[in-house]
Design a protein around this motif. Structure first.
Motif, PDB file in Angstrom:
ATOM      1  N   VAL A 111     -39.664   8.328  28.866  1.00 50.50           N
ATOM      2  CA  VAL A 111     -40.954   7.623  28.750  1.00 50.50           C
ATOM      3  C   VAL A 111     -41.440   7.182  30.124  1.00 50.50           C
ATOM      4  CG1 VAL A 111     -42.147   5.660  27.728  1.00 50.50           C
ATOM      5  CG2 VAL A 111     -40.379   6.850  26.420  1.00 50.50           C
ATOM      6  N   VAL A 112     -40.516   6.642  30.925  1.00 49.32           N
ATOM      7  CA  VAL A 112     -40.869   6.202  32.278  1.00 49.32           C
ATOM      8  C   VAL A 112     -41.359   7.382  33.113  1.00 49.32           C
ATOM      9  CG1 VAL A 112     -39.943   5.261  34.435  1.00 49.32           C
ATOM     10  CG2 VAL A 112     -39.314   4.220  32.245  1.00 49.32           C
ATOM     11  N   GLU A 113     -40.628   8.495  33.051  1.00 49.32           N
ATOM     12  CA  GLU A 113     -41.001   9.660  33.857  1.00 49.32           C
ATOM     13  C   GLU A 113     -42.302  10.296  33.392  1.00 49.32           C
ATOM     14  OE1 GLU A 113     -39.631  10.564  36.679  1.00 49.32           O
ATOM     15  OE2 GLU A 113     -38.373   8.793  36.406  1.00 49.32           O
ATOM     16  N   LEU A 114     -42.668  10.090  32.133  1.00 47.95           N
ATOM     17  CA  LEU A 114     -43.934  10.631  31.628  1.00 47.95           C
ATOM     18  C   LEU A 114     -45.118   9.782  32.088  1.00 47.95           C
ATOM     19  CD1 LEU A 114     -45.395  12.663  29.754  1.00 47.95           C
ATOM     20  CD2 LEU A 114     -45.056  11.019  27.901  1.00 47.95           C
ATOM     21  N   ILE A 115     -44.960   8.475  32.080  1.00 46.93           N
ATOM     22  CA  ILE A 115     -46.070   7.579  32.397  1.00 46.93           C
ATOM     23  C   ILE A 115     -46.221   7.381  33.905  1.00 46.93           C
ATOM     24  CG2 ILE A 115     -46.967   5.235  32.090  1.00 46.93           C
ATOM     25  CD1 ILE A 115     -45.583   5.140  29.401  1.00 46.93           C
ATOM     26  N   ARG A 116     -45.117   7.402  34.628  1.00 44.92           N
ATOM     27  CA  ARG A 116     -45.143   7.062  36.051  1.00 44.92           C
ATOM     28  C   ARG A 116     -46.099   7.910  36.881  1.00 44.92           C
ATOM     29  NH1 ARG A 116     -42.132   8.673  40.477  1.00 44.92           N
ATOM     30  NH2 ARG A 116     -40.880  10.055  39.173  1.00 44.92           N
ATOM     31  N   PRO A 117     -46.213   9.240  36.659  1.00 41.60           N
ATOM     32  CA  PRO A 117     -47.109  10.025  37.525  1.00 41.60           C
ATOM     33  C   PRO A 117     -48.602   9.790  37.277  1.00 41.60           C
ATOM     34  CG  PRO A 117     -45.415  11.404  36.498  1.00 41.60           C
ATOM     35  CD  PRO A 117     -45.418  10.099  35.776  1.00 41.60           C
ATOM     36  N   ILE A 118     -48.949   9.120  36.185  1.00 38.71           N
ATOM     37  CA  ILE A 118     -50.371   8.900  35.891  1.00 38.71           C
ATOM     38  C   ILE A 118     -50.952   7.937  36.915  1.00 38.71           C
ATOM     39  CG2 ILE A 118     -52.027   8.074  34.182  1.00 38.71           C
ATOM     40  CD1 ILE A 118     -49.996   8.769  32.016  1.00 38.71           C
ATOM     41  N   SER A 119     -52.030   8.330  37.559  1.00 32.73           N
ATOM     42  CA  SER A 119     -52.659   7.465  38.559  1.00 32.73           C
ATOM     43  C   SER A 119     -53.134   6.161  37.925  1.00 32.73           C
ATOM     44  CB  SER A 119     -53.852   8.186  39.184  1.00 32.73           C
ATOM     45  OG  SER A 119     -54.618   7.279  39.965  1.00 32.73           O
ATOM     46  N   PRO A 120     -52.872   5.028  38.567  1.00 24.65           N
ATOM     47  CA  PRO A 120     -53.388   3.759  38.041  1.00 24.65           C
ATOM     48  C   PRO A 120     -54.906   3.756  37.872  1.00 24.65           C
ATOM     49  CG  PRO A 120     -51.759   3.352  39.739  1.00 24.65           C
ATOM     50  CD  PRO A 120     -52.024   4.833  39.748  1.00 24.65           C
ATOM     51  N   LEU A 121     -55.601   4.523  38.713  1.00 23.75           N
ATOM     52  CA  LEU A 121     -57.058   4.578  38.612  1.00 23.75           C
ATOM     53  C   LEU A 121     -57.503   5.217  37.296  1.00 23.75           C
ATOM     54  CD1 LEU A 121     -58.043   5.629  42.249  1.00 23.75           C
ATOM     55  CD2 LEU A 121     -57.769   3.340  41.300  1.00 23.75           C
ATOM     56  N   ALA A 122     -56.655   6.090  36.752  1.00 18.93           N
ATOM     57  CA  ALA A 122     -56.998   6.721  35.478  1.00 18.93           C
ATOM     58  C   ALA A 122     -57.010   5.723  34.326  1.00 18.93           C
ATOM     59  CB  ALA A 122     -56.016   7.853  35.180  1.00 18.93           C
ATOM     60  N   ILE A 144     -50.069  -2.267  36.153  1.00 18.58           N
ATOM     61  CA  ILE A 144     -49.727  -0.852  36.018  1.00 18.58           C
ATOM     62  C   ILE A 144     -49.344  -0.263  37.373  1.00 18.58           C
ATOM     63  CG2 ILE A 144     -50.682   1.424  35.481  1.00 18.58           C
ATOM     64  CD1 ILE A 144     -52.435  -0.054  33.349  1.00 18.58           C
ATOM     65  N   THR A 145     -50.073  -0.633  38.415  1.00 21.78           N
ATOM     66  CA  THR A 145     -49.814  -0.099  39.752  1.00 21.78           C
ATOM     67  C   THR A 145     -48.492  -0.592  40.312  1.00 21.78           C
ATOM     68  OG1 THR A 145     -52.195  -0.064  40.175  1.00 21.78           O
ATOM     69  CG2 THR A 145     -50.743   0.107  42.079  1.00 21.78           C
ATOM     70  N   ALA A 146     -48.202  -1.869  40.115  1.00 22.15           N
ATOM     71  CA  ALA A 146     -47.037  -2.495  40.747  1.00 22.15           C
ATOM     72  C   ALA A 146     -45.757  -2.337  39.943  1.00 22.15           C
ATOM     73  CB  ALA A 146     -47.321  -3.983  40.974  1.00 22.15           C
ATOM     74  N   PHE A 147     -45.863  -1.933  38.688  1.00 23.16           N
ATOM     75  CA  PHE A 147     -44.703  -1.950  37.797  1.00 23.16           C
ATOM     76  C   PHE A 147     -43.620  -0.958  38.223  1.00 23.16           C
ATOM     77  CE2 PHE A 147     -42.393  -0.543  34.011  1.00 23.16           C
ATOM     78  CZ  PHE A 147     -41.966  -1.762  33.501  1.00 23.16           C
ATOM     79  N   PHE A 148     -43.983   0.286  38.433  1.00 19.14           N
ATOM     80  CA  PHE A 148     -42.970   1.315  38.644  1.00 19.14           C
ATOM     81  C   PHE A 148     -42.234   1.200  39.984  1.00 19.14           C
ATOM     82  CE2 PHE A 148     -45.625   3.198  35.307  1.00 19.14           C
ATOM     83  CZ  PHE A 148     -44.629   3.446  34.371  1.00 19.14           C
ATOM     84  N   PRO A 149     -42.890   0.825  41.093  1.00 19.96           N
ATOM     85  CA  PRO A 149     -42.107   0.639  42.321  1.00 19.96           C
ATOM     86  C   PRO A 149     -40.984  -0.386  42.175  1.00 19.96           C
ATOM     87  CG  PRO A 149     -44.430   0.748  42.840  1.00 19.96           C
ATOM     88  CD  PRO A 149     -44.340   0.699  41.349  1.00 19.96           C
TER      89      PRO A 149
END
Length: 269
Positions: A111-122, A144-149
């Protein structure tokens, strides 16, 4: 400045001097382009399209005097700090769980690897539908932007804890909660702090994009409002404020990192 045994005082002084010189050269280049090249290209429109540093400074004095610049700066900072705080209380526990448990990593990882590449701007159009033009929409983009790092840094920190320490603690009878508190968290903390620093920097970038289309205050809103008024001086001032605040926030975290973790490689970057 006092010189330490390794000459760090002098090196620090040289870095500050070089920074001042580079800023001065950048301002001189800006002044030269705005005062000579731009008028040749655009004539009487030059001042509106590309103002000089002096014109931007006059605008800064005006907006600081009225309190408008400080109001918009604080609006953006508040949203970023709230968004990153929410990230800390969610991404760190989730990262600890993913890093510590193989089965949980296998469950959540895809789930993480599926969502992570989506641009936050999208996510901006969708969050506008969900939350409208509001602080909640802006904070959600920061989140959304800060979560994955921070999540990925926490996972990396847990997985890089020395196995010998874990095995020693278990041999001595440490319970899972004690293992987490006294071994895993201290070992992962340098990675977590680096993740917070990355998340804060990316969140500060993202808030401007969110405010450009979904806010009635903040530096992003000020940029968009100034564009509609064809006020390039206000746009450049807002951009300068974004750069200064972002640098101050990052420097503050670097200082905290050096104080809390002087042995960490990230503290020297």
């Amino acid at each position: 400045m006092a010189r330490g045994p390794d000459g760090r005082g002098h090196r620090s002084g040289r870095r500050v001097l070089l920074g001042v010189v580079s800023l001065a050269l950048a301002l001189l280049l800006w002044e030269g382009v705005a005062a000579s090249l731009i008028p040749r290209l655009y004539g009487s429109y030059a001042g509106a399209l590309f103002p000089t540093p002096g014109a931007v400074f006059e605008t800064a004095v005006d907006l600081v005097g009225t309190g408008e610049l400080l109001k918009h700066t604080w609006a953006s900072m508040r949203r970023v700090l709230l968004g990153v705080a929410l990230v800390v209380v969610t991404a760190v526990p989730l990262g600890l769980a993913i890093g510590s448990s193989a089965w949980f990593r296998a469950l959540i990882g895809p789930v993480v690897e599926l969502i992570r590449p989506i641009s936050p701007l999208a996510w901006i159009p969708l969050t506008l539908i969900w939350f409208g033009v509001s602080d909640l929409q802006n904070i959600s983009i920061v989140f959304i932007t800060a979560f994955f790092p921070l999540l990925l840094n926490t996972v990396a920190g847990v997985r890089n804890v020395e196995r010998s320490l874990t095995h020693a603690a278990l041999t001595l009878g440490a319970k899972p909660r004690q293992l987490l508190r006294y071994v895993v968290l201290p070992g992962a903390f340098p990675y977590i702090l680096t993740g917070v620093r990355l998340s804060l920097g990316l969140g500060w970038v993202a808030i401007v994009a969110a405010e450009l289309v979904g806010a009635i205050s903040g530096l992003g809103f000020l940029i968009e409002d100034s564009r509609s008024l064809v006020r390039s001086d206000r746009i450049l001032l807002s951009m300068a404020a974004i750069g200064v605040v972002g640098a101050v926030l990052d420097q503050g975290l670097r200082v905290a990192q050096r104080r809390l973790l002087p042995w960490s490689p990230g503290a020297r970057t």
